[in-house]
Design a protein around this motif. Sequence first.
Motif, mmCIF file in Angstrom:
data_model
loop_
_atom_site.group_PDB
_atom_site.id
_atom_site.type_symbol
_atom_site.label_atom_id
_atom_site.label_comp_id
_atom_site.label_asym_id
_atom_site.label_seq_id
_atom_site.Cartn_x
_atom_site.Cartn_y
_atom_site.Cartn_z
ATOM 1 N N ASP A 1 0.800 -1.226 0.000
ATOM 2 C CA ASP A 1 0.000 0.000 0.000
ATOM 3 C C ASP A 1 0.829 1.270 0.000
ATOM 4 N N SER B 1 -7.527 -0.362 0.164
ATOM 5 C CA SER B 1 -7.392 -0.647 -1.261
ATOM 6 C C SER B 1 -7.356 0.682 -1.995
ATOM 7 N N SER B 2 -6.742 0.680 -3.177
ATOM 8 C CA SER B 2 -6.599 1.928 -3.927
ATOM 9 C C SER B 2 -7.946 2.518 -4.303
#
Length: 729
Positions: free
Chosen positions: A429, A459-460
Amino acid sequence: MPAPSSKHRANRPGVVLVADDDPVMRLLMVEMLDGVNLDAIEAEDGLQAVQLARECAPDLILMDVEMPHMDGFAACRAIRDSENGATVPIVMVTGGDDLEAVTNAYEAGATDFVSKPINWPILGHRVLYVLRASDAIVRLRIADAQNRAVLAAIPDTFFRMDQNGVYLDYETGHTGGRHIGNRRESASGEDFAADECVGKHVSEVLPRDIAERMLEQVEIALRIRQVRSVEYELIRFGQVQHYEARLVATGSSEVLGLVRDISERKRAEEQIRRLAYCDSLTGIPNRQAFLEMLERELQRSKIGNKKFAVLFMDLDAFKRINDTLGHNVGDQLLQQVSDRLRDTIRPSDLLSRGDSLTREGFDPRPDQGSNLARLGGDEFTILIPDLDRVEHALNVAHRVKDAMRRPFIIEGNEIFVTASIGISLFPEDGDDCNSLLKFADTAMYHAKNCGKNNAKLYSSSLTMQIMSHVKLEVGLRKALQNDELYLLYQPQLDVRSSEIVGVEALVRWRHAERGIISPTEFIPLAEETGLIVPIGEWVLRTACSQARAWQKLTRRPVRMAVNLSAKQFKDENLSQIVLSALHDTGLDPRLLELELTEGTLMDDAKATLATLEQLRGIGVYLSIDDFGTGYSSMNYLKRFDVRALKIDRSFISGLPQDSENAAITRAIIAMAHGLKMVVVAEGVETGEQLVLLEQYGCDLVQGFYLGRPSPAESVTGMLQSLWVPVAEK
């Protein structure tokens, strides 16, 4: 302002001199200081500040830079040059935050500086921490002065040693010390007699590792002809004692060594470090300690190609506990939360990478890792190093989450809280501290949005959602000034006559890039950011203006319904805003209907009644919107004395097939009529529903079947063809 009396000062942690030529700034600073339990004396210019500093000996000085007669920099230098002004902390308050302003502040002798505009709550805490650090430094200086006095009376232990590490001479202090058996403890704390050292190698007197370091520094002192020092620890009388041996070459092959007990200095340094790195409330590491530890772990993991996880935990609804039970209970809860976190996380989860911290101070035990920290408020972080699998981080998070669900006992009461946890992973991350902490925070907010009491991995896509949310907020802030907001109007019809008796104003947003944005998307955002208040005022004024225009065009009154949000209703200026809109547009107050939800009315019954009384005094028409979805009681409905109920569309949509909705609808209509209230049904979409509502005795209806929300021009045509005067209520 005169200095506080000694009796008054005894109950306060300190007295602060506030020097500022602006009386408003002085007042704000005095109020801020009183809020953190500090007394204040005031100076109107630099000369008076210097005089009061000499006469009153304040514990801290807040000094403005720009002042008449003598500016803050000159006053700071004058105080530093005075007899007792060398040590008092001086915090400069400057309007500039450039490097020159900072340099001038420190060159004048300032301890710290703050820039305008001032964040008052932060300044209060900053002053307290400067006072605390100053107090620690004062204690350190006192301890050092005591040590110097002792050493002046009792000489340090000294020795001569050759280049090979053999003691040539060894003399202990002859004043002070204590007898131990047949020997006398030296003034430096070492209990070695001369005959135990002279002629012996240093490794025969001191532990081998210390002897090796001593010999290394002896060689350097002889080679570079400069003073060298060695710090070491010895166990003496059951306690760890710290010593410093200073070495100076006295010839080509000899050194003179002086040994001093530096235990007090080490303890003072340790105390200062605790103040800097330990959270004062919970005793666990603070934000600064965690960030430094995270940086060390980041570098270690990069070198060793390791993985680790950052857990960011936030207590759900902690503000509610502070607001309802008080900050004292909130502080006790945070202390118990930190204790439970330490008990819940196993040593295998947190392998210590450095000094550990406990509430009492540094703890050398390797199983009490400093990987746990309190960032501030109700936010805690946990570092899980040497991560093999993601599941391990999730297991730790769920174990922590489950531990928080058990009741906390505070002052004999059970308090229940839950926790939301976000997790970021290195290196997946991010590869820097700021990113990992920010992404863990982002995942935590995602966990809250998913219902709280949850743990989520970053999460992106979460960042994309947040960026979209931020972008939408920026657009909404510009929507008013860019004329992107507009109103649609939905007609309300009398069931018996099928004539239009009013309209409801509905706000819409035409975004420059995205086009029409649904109210279900931007209204909650407006509520969250507080933008609903200016947007609501614009809607009110625009709707009133349109109602007045229709009244002039048709020469008949047109009742305009406008929704009020909870934030608008709680605005102390609401009555003035309504009066101003009516006055500026010339609309009769009886033709303005303000719609309120049940939740808004029930949030604070006492305040609600007062606001409703003000609105009734203006003469506007009041109704309850979305009735049936909240929790109003008959008793409150009677007390609120509103004129109409709008049945929520969820009860109308199932008609006529849904017998339960039909029964509820009949009951609401009967209850409202019993209270002499008009009933409006929302969401009417079929002729069958309209016929059924007429049979139930419903008064007014609105919905797609009768007319969709439309621009003002379309409604104008409807009003000119279908119209019945509004009955006076």
